[in-house]
Design a protein around this motif. Structure first.
Motif, PDB file in Angstrom:
ATOM      1  N   VAL A 122       0.835  -1.380   0.072  1.00 42.77           N
ATOM      2  CA  VAL A 122      -0.107   0.114   0.089  1.00 42.77           C
ATOM      3  C   VAL A 122       0.837   1.058   0.003  1.00 42.77           C
ATOM      4  N   ALA A 123       0.795   2.020  -0.946  1.00 47.78           N
ATOM      5  CA  ALA A 123       1.739   3.027  -1.103  1.00 47.78           C
ATOM      6  C   ALA A 123       1.002   4.320  -0.236  1.00 47.78           C
ATOM      7  N   PRO A 124       1.837   5.381  -0.201  1.00 43.43           N
ATOM      8  CA  PRO A 124       1.190   6.559   0.431  1.00 43.43           C
ATOM      9  C   PRO A 124      -0.007   7.080  -0.096  1.00 43.43           C
ATOM     10  N   ASP A 125      -0.001   7.189  -1.281  1.00 44.95           N
ATOM     11  CA  ASP A 125      -1.219   7.317  -2.040  1.00 44.95           C
ATOM     12  C   ASP A 125      -2.399   6.557  -1.979  1.00 44.95           C
ATOM     13  N   SER A 126      -2.072   5.377  -1.327  1.00 45.27           N
ATOM     14  CA  SER A 126      -3.223   4.392  -1.108  1.00 45.27           C
ATOM     15  C   SER A 126      -3.170   3.514  -2.318  1.00 45.27           C
ATOM     16  N   THR A 127      -2.472   3.599  -3.250  1.00 49.33           N
ATOM     17  CA  THR A 127      -2.394   2.447  -4.418  1.00 49.33           C
ATOM     18  C   THR A 127      -1.948   1.325  -4.043  1.00 49.33           C
ATOM     19  N   VAL A 128      -2.649   0.192  -4.501  1.00 51.05           N
ATOM     20  CA  VAL A 128      -2.268  -1.111  -4.156  1.00 51.05           C
ATOM     21  C   VAL A 128      -1.514  -1.966  -5.061  1.00 51.05           C
ATOM     22  N   THR A 129      -0.314  -2.567  -4.630  1.00 45.94           N
ATOM     23  CA  THR A 129       0.339  -3.219  -5.703  1.00 45.94           C
ATOM     24  C   THR A 129       0.149  -4.824  -5.001  1.00 45.94           C
ATOM     25  N   ASP A 130      -0.720  -5.880  -5.573  1.00 45.52           N
ATOM     26  CA  ASP A 130      -0.544  -7.173  -5.218  1.00 45.52           C
ATOM     27  C   ASP A 130      -0.501  -8.205  -6.413  1.00 45.52           C
ATOM     28  N   GLY A 159      12.876  16.348   5.948  1.00 47.96           N
ATOM     29  CA  GLY A 159      12.164  17.111   5.211  1.00 47.96           C
ATOM     30  C   GLY A 159      12.011  18.559   6.004  1.00 47.96           C
ATOM     31  N   THR A 160      11.169  19.436   5.581  1.00 48.64           N
ATOM     32  CA  THR A 160      10.877  20.730   6.365  1.00 48.64           C
ATOM     33  C   THR A 160       9.641  20.787   6.509  1.00 48.64           C
ATOM     34  N   SER A 161       9.469  21.312   7.905  1.00 43.68           N
ATOM     35  CA  SER A 161       8.269  21.156   8.602  1.00 43.68           C
ATOM     36  C   SER A 161       7.203  22.410   8.254  1.00 43.68           C
ATOM     37  N   VAL A 162       6.044  22.245   8.162  1.00 45.12           N
ATOM     38  CA  VAL A 162       5.021  23.170   8.023  1.00 45.12           C
ATOM     39  C   VAL A 162       4.162  23.270   9.214  1.00 45.12           C
ATOM     40  N   ALA A 163       3.196  24.222   9.285  1.00 51.29           N
ATOM     41  CA  ALA A 163       2.498  24.544  10.680  1.00 51.29           C
ATOM     42  C   ALA A 163       1.621  23.355  10.791  1.00 51.29           C
ATOM     43  N   SER A 164       1.049  22.725   9.862  1.00 50.10           N
ATOM     44  CA  SER A 164      -0.036  21.792  10.093  1.00 50.10           C
ATOM     45  C   SER A 164      -0.147  20.669   8.764  1.00 50.10           C
ATOM     46  N   GLY A 165       0.739  19.680   8.758  1.00 46.87           N
ATOM     47  CA  GLY A 165       0.838  18.901   7.528  1.00 46.87           C
ATOM     48  C   GLY A 165       0.272  17.422   7.642  1.00 46.87           C
ATOM     49  N   THR A 166      -0.151  17.025   6.412  1.00 44.18           N
ATOM     50  CA  THR A 166      -0.488  15.380   6.319  1.00 44.18           C
ATOM     51  C   THR A 166       0.584  14.841   6.105  1.00 44.18           C
ATOM     52  N   LEU A 167       0.749  13.695   6.835  1.00 43.26           N
ATOM     53  CA  LEU A 167       1.845  12.692   6.685  1.00 43.26           C
ATOM     54  C   LEU A 167       1.065  11.409   6.269  1.00 43.26           C
ATOM     55  N   LEU A 168       1.329  10.782   5.202  1.00 41.51           N
ATOM     56  CA  LEU A 168       0.850   9.562   4.310  1.00 41.51           C
ATOM     57  C   LEU A 168       2.069   8.554   4.653  1.00 41.51           C
ATOM     58  N   VAL A 169       1.536   7.132   5.106  1.00 37.36           N
ATOM     59  CA  VAL A 169       2.510   6.292   5.458  1.00 37.36           C
ATOM     60  C   VAL A 169       2.110   5.121   4.600  1.00 37.36           C
ATOM     61  N   GLY A 170       2.709   4.212   3.756  1.00 34.21           N
ATOM     62  CA  GLY A 170       2.377   3.039   3.099  1.00 34.21           C
ATOM     63  C   GLY A 170       3.628   2.102   3.476  1.00 34.21           C
ATOM     64  N   ALA A 171       3.544   0.942   3.279  1.00 36.93           N
ATOM     65  CA  ALA A 171       4.413  -0.212   3.535  1.00 36.93           C
ATOM     66  C   ALA A 171       4.042  -1.330   2.679  1.00 36.93           C
TER      67      ALA A 171
END
Length: 177
Positions: free
Chosen positions: A71-79, A141-153
């Motif tokens: 599952v990639a950070p953009d929620s694309t699935v490789t199966d 990276g460089t921080s932003v005030a409020s940012g979305t972090l997406l994690v895939g594995a």
């Protein structure tokens, strides 16, 4: 001071004793003082809140050794082995609040895989940046005030999966550099 005197073998031995009073001053003046700057940056504590867990959905219990689902950070699935049977597949989504413009490191560790698989190859996408490895050395990276972090594995089977929930976990640490 003593006078020269002759020794038994004809040589003259001069012994001079002089006492010189050395009075060191209590404080020696510095020849070249240097002023050193002190640098301090105050930052807000980093806050992380989970919006969505990393979801692989329902996988076939026949997931063989070394077969994988990503599952990639953009929620694309490789199966490639066609083992996804249903349910939601989605990247983990978190909100990271920090002082903007600061160098940060995002690091995945303390990975706990469930029975029948191993979690590896974590990729992060922070503040709509690019997908980058975030296990191992971490994501810089460089921080932003409020940012979305997406994690895939990637979930890789070990050939021992049985029917039922086999949830795992991992820690995300975000620090200023």
């Amino acid at each position: 001071m003593s006078e020269p005197r002759e020794t038994g073998n004809g040589r003259i031995l001069c012994v001079t004793v002089a006492l010189v009073g050395l009075a060191l001053p209590a404080r020696l003046p510095a020849a070249n003082p240097e002023t050193i700057a002190v640098q301090v940056t105050f930052v807000a504590p980093i806050a992380i809140s989970e919006a969505n867990a990393l979801q692989f959905g329902s996988l076939d219990q026949n997931l063989a050794n070394l077969e994988s689902v990503t599952v990639a950070p953009d929620s694309t699935v490789t199966d490639s082995a066609d083992r996804v049977e249903g349910g939601p597949q989605a990247a983990a989504s978190l909100t990271v609040t920090a002082t903007p413009g600061q160098a940060i490191t995002i690091h995945i560790d303390a990975i706990v895989s469930g029975a029948g698989y191993a979690l590896t190859d974590f990729r992060c996408n922070y503040a709509a940046g690019t997908d980058t490895d975030c296990d191992g050395a971490g994501y810089l990276g460089t921080s932003v005030a409020s940012g979305t972090l997406l994690v895939g594995a990637t979930l890789t089977g070990d050939g021992t999966a049985v029917a039922g929930a086999a949830d795992g976990s991992f820690d995300i640490t975000v620090t200023y550099q």
